[in-house]
Scaffold this motif. Structure first.
Motif, short mmCIF file in Angstrom:
data_model
loop_
_atom_site.label_atom_id
_atom_site.label_comp_id
_atom_site.label_asym_id
_atom_site.label_seq_id
_atom_site.Cartn_x
_atom_site.Cartn_y
_atom_site.Cartn_z
N SER A 64 5.55 11.24 16.71
CA SER A 64 6.01 10.07 15.98
C SER A 64 7.46 9.74 16.31
O SER A 64 8.25 10.65 16.56
CB SER A 64 5.88 10.33 14.48
OG SER A 64 6.48 9.30 13.74
N ASN A 65 7.78 8.45 16.28
CA ASN A 65 9.19 8.07 16.40
C ASN A 65 9.87 8.32 15.06
O ASN A 65 9.26 8.78 14.11
CB ASN A 65 9.33 6.62 16.87
CG ASN A 65 8.77 5.61 15.91
OD1 ASN A 65 8.08 5.94 14.95
ND2 ASN A 65 9.05 4.34 16.15
N ALA A 66 11.15 7.97 14.95
CA ALA A 66 11.95 8.34 13.78
C ALA A 66 11.42 7.78 12.46
O ALA A 66 11.43 8.47 11.44
CB ALA A 66 13.39 7.88 13.98
N ASP A 67 10.91 6.54 12.44
CA ASP A 67 10.46 5.95 11.18
C ASP A 67 8.94 5.93 11.02
O ASP A 67 8.43 5.26 10.13
CB ASP A 67 11.03 4.54 11.02
CG ASP A 67 10.53 3.57 12.07
OD1 ASP A 67 9.83 4.00 13.01
OD2 ASP A 67 10.84 2.37 11.96
N ALA A 68 8.22 6.64 11.87
CA ALA A 68 6.75 6.74 11.83
C ALA A 68 6.07 5.39 12.01
O ALA A 68 4.94 5.21 11.60
CB ALA A 68 6.28 7.41 10.55
N SER A 69 6.75 4.44 12.64
CA SER A 69 6.13 3.15 12.89
C SER A 69 5.30 3.18 14.17
O SER A 69 4.48 2.30 14.40
CB SER A 69 7.20 2.05 13.00
OG SER A 69 8.06 2.31 14.10
N ALA A 80 -1.00 4.41 17.85
CA ALA A 80 -1.00 3.50 16.70
C ALA A 80 0.40 2.96 16.45
O ALA A 80 1.36 3.71 16.38
CB ALA A 80 -1.50 4.24 15.46
N TYR A 81 0.47 1.63 16.33
CA TYR A 81 1.72 0.94 16.01
C TYR A 81 1.54 0.43 14.57
O TYR A 81 0.88 -0.58 14.34
CB TYR A 81 1.96 -0.22 16.96
CG TYR A 81 2.06 0.21 18.41
CD1 TYR A 81 3.30 0.45 18.98
CD2 TYR A 81 0.92 0.38 19.18
CE1 TYR A 81 3.40 0.85 20.31
CE2 TYR A 81 1.01 0.77 20.51
CZ TYR A 81 2.26 1.01 21.06
OH TYR A 81 2.35 1.41 22.37
N MET A 82 2.11 1.13 13.61
CA MET A 82 1.85 0.85 12.20
C MET A 82 2.43 -0.48 11.74
O MET A 82 1.79 -1.19 10.97
CB MET A 82 2.39 1.98 11.33
CG MET A 82 1.77 3.32 11.65
SD MET A 82 -0.01 3.28 11.53
CE MET A 82 -0.36 4.97 11.24
N ASN A 83 3.63 -0.85 12.15
CA ASN A 83 4.25 -2.09 11.68
C ASN A 83 3.59 -3.33 12.25
O ASN A 83 3.49 -4.35 11.58
CB ASN A 83 5.74 -2.11 12.01
CG ASN A 83 6.52 -1.11 11.18
OD1 ASN A 83 6.02 -0.58 10.19
ND2 ASN A 83 7.74 -0.83 11.59
N THR A 84 3.16 -3.28 13.52
CA THR A 84 2.55 -4.45 14.15
C THR A 84 1.02 -4.39 14.10
O THR A 84 0.36 -5.27 14.65
CB THR A 84 3.01 -4.59 15.61
OG1 THR A 84 2.68 -3.39 16.33
CG2 THR A 84 4.51 -4.85 15.67
N GLU A 85 0.46 -3.36 13.47
CA GLU A 85 -0.98 -3.19 13.28
C GLU A 85 -1.75 -3.26 14.61
O GLU A 85 -2.69 -4.02 14.77
CB GLU A 85 -1.50 -4.23 12.28
CG GLU A 85 -0.88 -4.10 10.92
CD GLU A 85 -1.46 -5.05 9.90
OE1 GLU A 85 -2.66 -5.38 10.00
OE2 GLU A 85 -0.72 -5.46 8.99
N ARG A 86 -1.32 -2.42 15.55
CA ARG A 86 -1.99 -2.33 16.85
C ARG A 86 -2.45 -0.90 17.07
O ARG A 86 -1.82 0.05 16.63
CB ARG A 86 -1.05 -2.71 17.98
CG ARG A 86 -0.73 -4.17 18.03
CD ARG A 86 0.09 -4.46 19.24
NE ARG A 86 -0.81 -4.55 20.39
CZ ARG A 86 -0.60 -5.35 21.41
NH1 ARG A 86 0.45 -6.10 21.43
NH2 ARG A 86 -1.44 -5.38 22.41
N VAL A 87 -3.55 -0.77 17.82
CA VAL A 87 -4.05 0.52 18.26
C VAL A 87 -4.42 0.37 19.72
O VAL A 87 -5.15 -0.55 20.09
CB VAL A 87 -5.28 0.99 17.44
CG1 VAL A 87 -5.78 2.32 17.96
CG2 VAL A 87 -4.95 1.08 15.96
N LYS A 88 -3.90 1.29 20.56
CA LYS A 88 -4.16 1.24 22.00
C LYS A 88 -4.62 2.61 22.47
O LYS A 88 -4.29 3.62 21.85
CB LYS A 88 -2.90 0.89 22.78
CG LYS A 88 -2.33 -0.47 22.52
CD LYS A 88 -0.99 -0.61 23.20
CE LYS A 88 -1.05 -1.69 24.24
NZ LYS A 88 0.22 -1.85 24.95
#
Length: 184
Positions: free
Chosen positions: A94-99, A131-139
């Motif tokens: 995870s990055n720093a803010d779990a986004s 998973a990109y939580m803020n932009t609601e993407r999954v790749k």
């Protein structure tokens, strides 16, 4: 005299120097600077609303990349409409803010149905999901399975954007669409 000079030289070479506090900086390495066990971390938006919950059995923080490596992660993310997305895996990065979270090994991302809409539950499964939580993407660049309501798709790679409602599947793609029997 020579023996005394040689002893002094050896002592001067092997004695640590103290330059005094903050003037010296250690080179940044990819070694964890702290770890947590059996933890839960919550992040909130500027209005105090719960945004993300991260659980794990153990986590290690790496200061050079400001990333967190998590064993057995379970991440719950809430959007502004109250929709819940849950991500789990054997290991996560995870990055720093779990986004932004890379899920590795038995990765599953579940988007629960949005209250007050006809949008069904969606589930993504694979060995790797990004998973990109803020932009609601999954790749994923690896094989995945998508379950949307009663429909099931498999593909060699995937890019899903929930905000635009666009899914791109690549490689060998297979799908099974089940008609809605509730409508006559």
């Amino acid at each position: 005299m020579g023996l005394l000079a040689l002893g002094t030289y050896w002592l001067a070479r092997n004695t640590p120097t103290f330059l005094g506090g903050s003037d010296t900086q250690r080179p940044v390495t990819h070694d964890p600077d702290y770890f947590m066990r059996g933890f839960q971390v919550r992040t909130f938006d500027v209005n105090g609303r719960l945004k993300t919950e991260v659980y794990g059995t153990e986590a290690r923080h790496y200061p050079d990349t400001d990333t967190m490596e998590i064993d057995q992660p379970r991440i719950r993310s809430y959007d502004e409409r109250g929709a819940v997305t849950v991500a789990t895996a054997n290991r996560g990065l995870s990055n720093a803010d779990a986004s932004e979270v890379q899920l590795m090994g038995n990765a599953v991302v579940v988007r629960e149905p949005v209250p007050g809409t006809t949008i069904p539950r969606m589930e993504f499964r694979g060995e790797f999901l990004h998973a990109y939580m803020n932009t609601e993407r999954v790749k994923s660049h690896k094989p995945v399975t998508l379950i949307r309501g009663n429909d099931v798709f498999t593909a060699d790679q995937m890019d899903y954007d929930n905000l635009d409602r666009v899914m791109q599947l690549g490689g060998r793609v297979r799908g099974r669409l089940v008609p809605d029997r509730a409508k006559p």
